[in-house]
Motif scaffolding. Structure first.
Motif, PDB file in Angstrom:
ATOM      1  N   LEU A 145       0.857  -1.177   0.000  1.00  0.00           N
ATOM      2  CA  LEU A 145       0.000   0.000   0.000  1.00  0.00           C
ATOM      3  C   LEU A 145       0.901   1.238   0.000  1.00  0.00           C
ATOM      4  N   ALA A 146       0.755   2.041  -1.035  1.00  0.00           N
ATOM      5  CA  ALA A 146       1.602   3.224  -1.167  1.00  0.00           C
ATOM      6  C   ALA A 146       1.112   4.307  -0.219  1.00  0.00           C
ATOM      7  N   LYS A 147       1.982   4.731   0.713  1.00  0.00           N
ATOM      8  CA  LYS A 147       1.640   5.791   1.650  1.00  0.00           C
ATOM      9  C   LYS A 147       2.053   7.118   1.047  1.00  0.00           C
ATOM     10  N   THR A 148       1.215   8.128   1.224  1.00  0.00           N
ATOM     11  CA  THR A 148       1.514   9.452   0.687  1.00  0.00           C
ATOM     12  C   THR A 148       1.682  10.452   1.808  1.00  0.00           C
ATOM     13  N   THR A 149       2.538  11.434   1.582  1.00  0.00           N
ATOM     14  CA  THR A 149       2.778  12.494   2.543  1.00  0.00           C
ATOM     15  C   THR A 149       2.649  13.833   1.838  1.00  0.00           C
ATOM     16  N   GLN A 150       1.788  14.688   2.384  1.00  0.00           N
ATOM     17  CA  GLN A 150       1.567  16.021   1.822  1.00  0.00           C
ATOM     18  C   GLN A 150       1.656  17.049   2.947  1.00  0.00           C
ATOM     19  N   PRO A 151       1.943  18.315   2.595  1.00  0.00           N
ATOM     20  CA  PRO A 151       1.872  19.360   3.638  1.00  0.00           C
ATOM     21  C   PRO A 151       0.443  19.482   4.146  1.00  0.00           C
ATOM     22  N   ILE A 152       0.315  19.815   5.412  1.00  0.00           N
ATOM     23  CA  ILE A 152      -1.015  19.924   6.003  1.00  0.00           C
ATOM     24  C   ILE A 152      -1.768  21.143   5.460  1.00  0.00           C
ATOM     25  N   SER A 153      -1.053  22.235   5.277  1.00  0.00           N
ATOM     26  CA  SER A 153      -1.711  23.451   4.802  1.00  0.00           C
ATOM     27  C   SER A 153      -0.742  24.315   4.013  1.00  0.00           C
TER      28      SER A 153
ATOM     29  N   HIS B  11       5.609   9.831  -2.205  1.00  0.00           N
ATOM     30  CA  HIS B  11       5.091   8.446  -2.229  1.00  0.00           C
ATOM     31  C   HIS B  11       6.255   7.520  -2.539  1.00  0.00           C
ATOM     32  N   ASN B  12       7.100   7.300  -1.526  1.00  0.00           N
ATOM     33  CA  ASN B  12       8.358   6.589  -1.723  1.00  0.00           C
ATOM     34  C   ASN B  12       8.186   5.151  -2.181  1.00  0.00           C
ATOM     35  N   ASN B  13       7.117   4.478  -1.732  1.00  0.00           N
ATOM     36  CA  ASN B  13       6.979   3.057  -2.079  1.00  0.00           C
ATOM     37  C   ASN B  13       5.921   2.836  -3.162  1.00  0.00           C
TER      38      ASN B  13
ATOM     39  N   ALA C  12      -5.041  22.135 -14.189  1.00  0.00           N
ATOM     40  CA  ALA C  12      -3.785  21.995 -13.457  1.00  0.00           C
ATOM     41  C   ALA C  12      -2.759  21.249 -14.284  1.00  0.00           C
ATOM     42  N   SER C  13      -1.544  21.208 -13.726  1.00  0.00           N
ATOM     43  CA  SER C  13      -0.476  20.377 -14.285  1.00  0.00           C
ATOM     44  C   SER C  13       0.023  19.449 -13.194  1.00  0.00           C
ATOM     45  N   LEU C  14       0.493  18.297 -13.624  1.00  0.00           N
ATOM     46  CA  LEU C  14       1.034  17.312 -12.694  1.00  0.00           C
ATOM     47  C   LEU C  14       2.426  16.943 -13.178  1.00  0.00           C
ATOM     48  N   PHE C  15       3.408  17.155 -12.302  1.00  0.00           N
ATOM     49  CA  PHE C  15       4.790  16.846 -12.629  1.00  0.00           C
ATOM     50  C   PHE C  15       5.228  15.615 -11.839  1.00  0.00           C
ATOM     51  N   ILE C  16       5.753  14.627 -12.549  1.00  0.00           N
ATOM     52  CA  ILE C  16       6.199  13.386 -11.918  1.00  0.00           C
ATOM     53  C   ILE C  16       7.632  13.127 -12.365  1.00  0.00           C
ATOM     54  N   PRO C  17       8.593  13.104 -11.423  1.00  0.00           N
ATOM     55  CA  PRO C  17       9.981  12.853 -11.815  1.00  0.00           C
ATOM     56  C   PRO C  17      10.175  11.403 -12.230  1.00  0.00           C
ATOM     57  N   ALA C  18      11.332  11.124 -12.783  1.00  0.00           N
ATOM     58  CA  ALA C  18      11.601   9.797 -13.339  1.00  0.00           C
ATOM     59  C   ALA C  18      11.489   8.686 -12.287  1.00  0.00           C
ATOM     60  N   ASP C  19      11.886   8.948 -11.036  1.00  0.00           N
ATOM     61  CA  ASP C  19      11.823   7.886 -10.028  1.00  0.00           C
ATOM     62  C   ASP C  19      10.402   7.707  -9.466  1.00  0.00           C
ATOM     63  N   ARG C  20       9.508   8.600  -9.786  1.00  0.00           N
ATOM     64  CA  ARG C  20       8.082   8.544  -9.393  1.00  0.00           C
ATOM     65  C   ARG C  20       7.869   8.511  -7.881  1.00  0.00           C
TER      66      ARG C  20
END
Lengths: 107, 114
Positions: free
Chosen positions: A1-9, A24-26, A60-68
């Motif tokens: 299960l991929a865990k995500t971390t975002q700023p709270i505000s 989303h490291n994993n 909007a735009s969504l940017f995803i680096p190569a390592d995702r």
């Protein structure tokens, strides 16, 4: 299960560009990255989805680096009506996506 | 298209009472979901369905039951209401797997259990 971390505000001013980053490291090979927007007393609304590189739509735009392992939602020239909670979700199946607390954007 | 509709919009229950939250979608989506959202929190998946007659548990299924007899309808049943079930309930649908496709959400049902 991929865990995500975002700023709270986050705070911004009208007319500025806002970038919200989600970690989303994993993330798994077959996972997609999806962002939703939620206004008070409403259900979430789909904003954008991507798998890799860059995706752009009228909102909007969504940017995803190569390592995702992270992704960045970019909202150009925000207005007061963009004040909402933004959720980053990662997954590819029915039962492997979870909403975190999201990022509360105030314009 | 009305999209995803939910009834009722608001409901107050006493502890131990039962009720059914209704959800209907007119987009012919195979996949439907029930979420709950507690104040200041993200949504948690209660149950989902991949088609008529097929349902499965999500993250927080205890205290709830679902059925899916038609493509359009996906009711959520609370048998013995408890204060911990006070929440806002959202129904959603998607044409394919929710990780790969847009989920369309209903307006929600605000439930209070006293």
């Amino acid at each position: 299960l991929a865990k995500t971390t975002q700023p709270i505000s986050m705070d911004s001013y009208e007319g500025q560009e806002v970038n919200i980053t989600c970690s989303h490291n994993n993330i798994a090979t077959n996972d997609y990255i999806t962002w939703y927007q939620q206004f008070p007393s409403q259900g979430p609304r789909f904003i954008i989805q991507g798998y890799k590189t860059k995706v752009t739509n009228e909102v909007a735009s969504l940017f995803i680096p190569a390592d995702r392992k992270s992704s960045t939602l970019s909202l150009p020239r925000v207005s007061l009506s963009d004040t909402a909670v933004y959720y980053c979700l990662v997954g590819g199946g029915n039962n492997d996506m979870r909403f975190g607390a999201g990022t509360r954007l105030t314009v | 298209n009305a999209g995803v509709t939910q009834t009722p919009k608001f409901r107050i229950l006493k502890i131990g009472q039962s009720m059914t939250l209704q959800c209907t979608q007119d987009m012919n989506h195979n996949y439907m979901y029930w979420y709950r959202q507690d104040p200041g929190m993200g949504l948690k998946l209660i149950y989902y369905s991949v088609g008529a007659g097929i349902t499965d548990k999500g993250e927080v299924p205890n205290g709830y039951n679902v059925s899916r007899s038609t493509t359009e309808d996906f009711p959520l049943r609370l048998e013995l209401a408890a204060p911990s079930q006070t929440s806002v309930y959202f129904c959603a649908s998607s044409p394919t797997l929710r990780g790969r496709d847009t989920q369309y959400f209903g307006p929600g049902t605000r439930l209070t259990v006293l």
